[in-house]
Design a protein around this motif. Structure first.
Motif, PDB file in Angstrom:
ATOM      1  N   GLN A  71      45.105  36.491  39.309  1.00 54.62           N
ATOM      2  CA  GLN A  71      46.520  36.175  39.122  1.00 54.62           C
ATOM      3  C   GLN A  71      47.387  37.426  39.258  1.00 54.62           C
ATOM      4  OE1 GLN A  71      47.235  33.867  35.516  1.00 54.62           O
ATOM      5  NE2 GLN A  71      45.191  32.940  35.669  1.00 54.62           N
ATOM      6  N   TRP A  72      46.901  38.525  38.707  1.00 47.26           N
ATOM      7  CA  TRP A  72      47.637  39.789  38.793  1.00 47.26           C
ATOM      8  C   TRP A  72      47.809  40.224  40.249  1.00 47.26           C
ATOM      9  CZ3 TRP A  72      44.861  44.901  39.106  1.00 47.26           C
ATOM     10  CH2 TRP A  72      45.747  45.979  39.112  1.00 47.26           C
ATOM     11  N   ALA A  73      46.720  40.168  41.007  1.00 46.38           N
ATOM     12  CA  ALA A  73      46.785  40.576  42.410  1.00 46.38           C
ATOM     13  C   ALA A  73      47.722  39.670  43.199  1.00 46.38           C
ATOM     14  CB  ALA A  73      45.387  40.567  43.022  1.00 46.38           C
ATOM     15  N   ALA A  74      47.667  38.376  42.921  1.00 51.84           N
ATOM     16  CA  ALA A  74      48.521  37.432  43.642  1.00 51.84           C
ATOM     17  C   ALA A  74      49.993  37.626  43.282  1.00 51.84           C
ATOM     18  CB  ALA A  74      48.095  35.997  43.321  1.00 51.84           C
ATOM     19  N   ILE A 115      40.349  54.727  38.480  1.00 54.42           N
ATOM     20  CA  ILE A 115      39.852  53.403  38.093  1.00 54.42           C
ATOM     21  C   ILE A 115      40.466  52.976  36.763  1.00 54.42           C
ATOM     22  CG2 ILE A 115      37.795  52.090  37.477  1.00 54.42           C
ATOM     23  CD1 ILE A 115      36.227  54.016  39.331  1.00 54.42           C
ATOM     24  N   HIS A 116      40.490  53.905  35.804  1.00 55.62           N
ATOM     25  CA  HIS A 116      41.112  53.586  34.516  1.00 55.62           C
ATOM     26  C   HIS A 116      42.585  53.248  34.693  1.00 55.62           C
ATOM     27  CE1 HIS A 116      43.604  54.956  31.085  1.00 55.62           C
ATOM     28  NE2 HIS A 116      42.763  54.202  30.405  1.00 55.62           N
ATOM     29  N   GLY A 117      43.266  54.004  35.559  1.00 51.90           N
ATOM     30  CA  GLY A 117      44.687  53.738  35.800  1.00 51.90           C
ATOM     31  C   GLY A 117      44.925  52.350  36.356  1.00 51.90           C
ATOM     32  N   ARG A 118      43.994  51.872  37.179  1.00 51.44           N
ATOM     33  CA  ARG A 118      44.118  50.520  37.733  1.00 51.44           C
ATOM     34  C   ARG A 118      44.007  49.488  36.609  1.00 51.44           C
ATOM     35  NH1 ARG A 118      45.788  50.676  42.619  1.00 51.44           N
ATOM     36  NH2 ARG A 118      43.989  51.862  43.382  1.00 51.44           N
ATOM     37  N   PHE A 119      43.048  49.679  35.716  1.00 49.52           N
ATOM     38  CA  PHE A 119      42.863  48.747  34.592  1.00 49.52           C
ATOM     39  C   PHE A 119      44.050  48.828  33.633  1.00 49.52           C
ATOM     40  CE2 PHE A 119      40.229  47.350  30.757  1.00 49.52           C
ATOM     41  CZ  PHE A 119      40.203  46.030  31.159  1.00 49.52           C
ATOM     42  N   LEU A 120      44.564  50.031  33.435  1.00 50.99           N
ATOM     43  CA  LEU A 120      45.738  50.222  32.589  1.00 50.99           C
ATOM     44  C   LEU A 120      46.933  49.443  33.126  1.00 50.99           C
ATOM     45  CD1 LEU A 120      46.928  51.998  30.172  1.00 50.99           C
ATOM     46  CD2 LEU A 120      47.694  53.553  31.975  1.00 50.99           C
ATOM     47  N   THR A 121      47.142  49.502  34.437  1.00 49.50           N
ATOM     48  CA  THR A 121      48.247  48.782  35.068  1.00 49.50           C
ATOM     49  C   THR A 121      48.070  47.274  34.932  1.00 49.50           C
ATOM     50  OG1 THR A 121      48.487  50.586  36.661  1.00 49.50           O
ATOM     51  CG2 THR A 121      49.546  48.495  37.209  1.00 49.50           C
ATOM     52  N   VAL A 181      50.408  42.414  29.094  1.00 50.41           N
ATOM     53  CA  VAL A 181      51.383  42.546  28.007  1.00 50.41           C
ATOM     54  C   VAL A 181      52.700  41.895  28.404  1.00 50.41           C
ATOM     55  CG1 VAL A 181      52.750  44.181  26.654  1.00 50.41           C
ATOM     56  CG2 VAL A 181      50.329  44.639  27.066  1.00 50.41           C
ATOM     57  N   GLU A 182      53.143  42.173  29.645  1.00 51.40           N
ATOM     58  CA  GLU A 182      54.402  41.601  30.122  1.00 51.40           C
ATOM     59  C   GLU A 182      54.340  40.076  30.205  1.00 51.40           C
ATOM     60  OE1 GLU A 182      54.925  43.514  33.838  1.00 51.40           O
ATOM     61  OE2 GLU A 182      55.489  45.458  32.980  1.00 51.40           O
ATOM     62  N   GLU A 183      53.152  39.546  30.479  1.00 48.03           N
ATOM     63  CA  GLU A 183      52.967  38.097  30.566  1.00 48.03           C
ATOM     64  C   GLU A 183      52.788  37.442  29.196  1.00 48.03           C
ATOM     65  OE1 GLU A 183      52.953  35.962  33.357  1.00 48.03           O
ATOM     66  OE2 GLU A 183      53.920  37.743  34.203  1.00 48.03           O
ATOM     67  N   GLY A 184      52.774  38.248  28.144  1.00 48.47           N
ATOM     68  CA  GLY A 184      52.633  37.699  26.805  1.00 48.47           C
ATOM     69  C   GLY A 184      51.221  37.273  26.450  1.00 48.47           C
ATOM     70  N   LEU A 185      50.228  37.826  27.161  1.00 50.23           N
ATOM     71  CA  LEU A 185      48.843  37.462  26.895  1.00 50.23           C
ATOM     72  C   LEU A 185      48.238  38.303  25.773  1.00 50.23           C
ATOM     73  CD1 LEU A 185      47.690  37.168  30.615  1.00 50.23           C
ATOM     74  CD2 LEU A 185      48.270  35.297  29.063  1.00 50.23           C
ATOM     75  N   ILE A 186      48.684  39.529  25.648  1.00 50.69           N
ATOM     76  CA  ILE A 186      48.262  40.424  24.582  1.00 50.69           C
ATOM     77  C   ILE A 186      49.489  41.171  24.075  1.00 50.69           C
ATOM     78  CG2 ILE A 186      45.849  40.737  25.252  1.00 50.69           C
ATOM     79  CD1 ILE A 186      46.649  43.200  26.818  1.00 50.69           C
ATOM     80  N   ALA A 187      49.392  41.671  22.847  1.00 55.04           N
ATOM     81  CA  ALA A 187      50.554  42.319  22.243  1.00 55.04           C
ATOM     82  C   ALA A 187      50.700  43.770  22.680  1.00 55.04           C
ATOM     83  CB  ALA A 187      50.452  42.242  20.719  1.00 55.04           C
ATOM     84  N   LYS A 188      49.594  44.470  22.873  1.00 53.51           N
ATOM     85  CA  LYS A 188      49.662  45.870  23.294  1.00 53.51           C
ATOM     86  C   LYS A 188      48.495  46.176  24.216  1.00 53.51           C
ATOM     87  CE  LYS A 188      47.336  47.521  19.089  1.00 53.51           C
ATOM     88  NZ  LYS A 188      47.443  48.435  17.929  1.00 53.51           N
ATOM     89  N   ASN A 189      48.621  47.291  24.919  1.00 56.33           N
ATOM     90  CA  ASN A 189      47.643  47.658  25.934  1.00 56.33           C
ATOM     91  C   ASN A 189      46.498  48.452  25.306  1.00 56.33           C
ATOM     92  OD1 ASN A 189      46.237  48.702  28.152  1.00 56.33           O
ATOM     93  ND2 ASN A 189      48.078  48.834  29.398  1.00 56.33           N
ATOM     94  N   PRO A 190      45.278  47.907  25.288  1.00 54.59           N
ATOM     95  CA  PRO A 190      44.155  48.622  24.683  1.00 54.59           C
ATOM     96  C   PRO A 190      43.634  49.792  25.516  1.00 54.59           C
ATOM     97  CG  PRO A 190      43.393  46.569  25.642  1.00 54.59           C
ATOM     98  CD  PRO A 190      44.881  46.559  25.749  1.00 54.59           C
ATOM     99  N   ALA A 191      44.118  49.923  26.747  1.00 54.61           N
ATOM    100  CA  ALA A 191      43.645  51.023  27.597  1.00 54.61           C
ATOM    101  C   ALA A 191      44.544  52.249  27.513  1.00 54.61           C
ATOM    102  CB  ALA A 191      43.553  50.565  29.060  1.00 54.61           C
TER     103      ALA A 191
END
Length: 384
Positions: free
Chosen positions: A81-84, A139-145, A151-161
């Protein structure tokens, strides 16, 4: 339903004990999720339950509230979904992102639910990687993004990475070649690639931009080249053509020497044909070019220099082992600065999105500007 606090130990009269009196936590906060589902959470004190309800109310009003079921989505599905949804990605970014998703993110995180990912899990994942520090950071930066998108989609409250400790590696130094070194390299490489070497070293194009140049992009009567496209090669796939890295086309100036070289190439090609091709007439693949031609030319220059030194010629130019084709772009930047070009002019030639990027990348090259300022100030004071 209105949010409320319930007492599990006493009934409303505050005197009659309930069957579960003295068992478990006494106070229960009750509220409705955004989807209307009733949620509860138990607390030891009434004040704690009240504070929780106030936070839920505040999060709903600010749009930061996360439904309890949002964290149940699988990371593998969310990556798709993110890629799309990332329509703003340039072709080169999309190729790199999809490669990282396939090789690193999906194999490890695909079966995780997004709500289960914790900072310690990301830290462990980073620590187990066997790649070079710079690759681990990418690679970490990709997962962070990706997690920022969650977070922006409201799926999690904060970024664990975020704020994960990454391995430290020394940044590779930029190599800036002299005119003698570039001349030796250009004279040694296969003659069909000689104009390409001079283009990279004087105009500062990225290799993906250079090998996608068409004859119609040459404006040699004006001493200009129009850079409108770049190509990215996917392993096992077809080349992907898109706009330059900054997303914007640009015009660069060309020396008379290079203009003559390019003019000779253009005579034998149509407007839509590639300016630079392989011996077989195909588009140049940067990795193949480096391995088969560029590295061989570097080795040949150094071998010739060693023979010259043995014969007493100590001035024969040598080239650093491990030179990248991209170092010719750095070389172009250094020559532009030495010629007196402003930061803005260097930015335009290199196609950086902002002048700040140019300064951050090549700050050391502009040290001479400070010396020049001091000299001019001294002359001004003496004249006064």
């Amino acid at each position: 339903m209105v949010a409320r606090i319930e007492d599990r130990w006493f009934k409303k009269d505050k005197r009659t004990k309930r069957p579960r009196y003295g068992k478990g936590l006494r106070w229960v906060a009750v509220w409705d999720d955004l989807d209307g589902v009733e949620r509860t959470k138990s607390f030891r004190t009434k004040d704690q339950a009240q504070a929780h309800l106030e936070k839920v109310t505040a999060d709903k009003s600010t749009g930061t509230y996360i439904n309890a079921t949002s964290g149940n989505a699988f990371v593998g599905d969310l990556l798709d979904q993110w890629a799309a949804a990332s329509l703003h990605w340039q072709p080169s970014t999309r190729v790199a992102a999809e490669s990282d998703i396939k090789a690193h993110l999906r194999p490890h995180w695909g079966d995780w639910t997004i709500g289960a990912v914790r900072k310690r899990d990301v830290q462990d994942w980073v620590a187990q990687m066997q790649q070079a520090p710079r690759t681990v950071g990418t690679i970490h930066g990709r997962f962070l993004t990706f997690l920022n998108w969650c977070v922006e989609e409201g799926l999690i409250a904060k970024n664990p990475a975020s704020r994960v400790n990454l391995p430290k590696g020394r940044a590779r130094e930029h190599w800036f070649l002299t005119i003698e070194q570039v001349t030796a390299l250009a004279n040694t490489v296969h003659e069909r690639y000689r104009p390409l070497i001079w283009l990279l070293a004087t105009c500062g194009l990225r290799i993906g931009e250079a090998v996608e140049l068409r004859v119609k992009d040459l404006q040699l009567e004006r001493g200009r080249i129009r850079v409108e496209r770049a190509v990215v090669f996917v392993r096992g796939g077809s080349p992907v053509v898109g706009p330059p890295k900054s997303g914007r086309a640009r015009t660069v100036s060309v020396t008379m020497k290079l203009s003559r070289m390019l003019g000779e190439l253009a005579k034998r090609r149509g407007p839509n044909e590639l300016v630079f091709t392989t011996v077989r007439g195909l588009q140049i693949r940067p990795n193949n070019f480096k391995r088969r031609d560029f590295d061989s030319a570097v080795a040949a220059v150094n071998a010739a220099a060693a023979l010259a030194v043995a014969k007493g010629d100590k001035d024969a130019p040598t080239i650093p082992e491990g030179l990248w084709v991209h170092d010719l772009r750095h070389t172009a930047a250094s020559w532009l600065v030495r010629s007196g070009a402003s930061v803005k002019a260097v930015q335009r030639m290199l196609g950086h999105a902002t002048a700040a990027i140019t300064l951050d990348t090549y700050a050391g090259l502009f040290d001479q500007d400070l010396d020049d300022v001091a000299s001019r100030m001294e002359a001004l004071l003496e004249a006064a």
